[in-house]
Motif scaffolding. Sequence first.
Motif, mmCIF file in Angstrom:
data_model
loop_
_atom_site.group_PDB
_atom_site.id
_atom_site.type_symbol
_atom_site.label_atom_id
_atom_site.label_comp_id
_atom_site.label_asym_id
_atom_site.label_seq_id
_atom_site.Cartn_x
_atom_site.Cartn_y
_atom_site.Cartn_z
ATOM 1 N N LYS A 135 0.830 -1.201 0.000
ATOM 2 C CA LYS A 135 0.000 0.000 0.000
ATOM 3 C C LYS A 135 0.868 1.256 0.000
ATOM 4 C CE LYS A 135 -3.585 2.384 2.610
ATOM 5 N NZ LYS A 135 -4.343 2.428 3.860
ATOM 6 N N ALA A 136 1.925 1.269 0.801
ATOM 7 C CA ALA A 136 2.813 2.424 0.865
ATOM 8 C C ALA A 136 3.527 2.634 -0.474
ATOM 9 C CB ALA A 136 3.834 2.245 1.983
ATOM 10 N N LYS A 163 2.424 1.710 -3.468
ATOM 11 C CA LYS A 163 1.432 2.176 -4.436
ATOM 12 C C LYS A 163 1.164 3.669 -4.248
ATOM 13 C CE LYS A 163 -3.213 1.263 -6.137
ATOM 14 N NZ LYS A 163 -4.436 0.483 -5.984
ATOM 15 N N GLU A 164 1.051 4.120 -3.005
ATOM 16 C CA GLU A 164 0.837 5.541 -2.729
ATOM 17 C C GLU A 164 2.021 6.375 -3.192
ATOM 18 O OE1 GLU A 164 0.000 5.667 1.445
ATOM 19 O OE2 GLU A 164 -2.061 4.970 1.180
ATOM 20 N N MET A 176 1.886 6.639 -6.997
ATOM 21 C CA MET A 176 0.812 7.535 -7.429
ATOM 22 C C MET A 176 1.164 9.006 -7.169
ATOM 23 S SD MET A 176 -1.235 5.491 -8.835
ATOM 24 C CE MET A 176 -2.552 6.608 -9.215
ATOM 25 N N ALA A 177 2.032 9.268 -6.213
ATOM 26 C CA ALA A 177 2.388 10.643 -5.850
ATOM 27 C C ALA A 177 3.600 11.169 -6.623
ATOM 28 C CB ALA A 177 2.661 10.725 -4.352
#
Length: 88
Positions: free
Chosen positions: A30-31, A33-34, A37-38
């Motif tokens: 999850k980290a 992927k974030e 995306m950023a």
Amino acid sequence: MEILSQLLPFVFLIAIMYFVIIRPQQKEAKARKEMIMALKKGDRVITAGGLIVVIHKVEDQFLSAKINEETVVKMTKDSVIRKYEDEA
């Protein structure tokens, strides 16, 4: 009651596996992927091939990255391992 006492160690083992293996992997995914995306133009990242590149353009599935002043390559977002932070 005897069946419950036989199943309890298996339930306990599955719970340990979840908290030791599965949950940390989910948090890390999850980290990552974030972070992907950023990404924005100008960010420095490390690729799966070990190159340190500067993001030139961000698209839906791909990134354009500058390796040096003349060379711009197109790569998938999945090839980004992590952001590069100077250690100076």
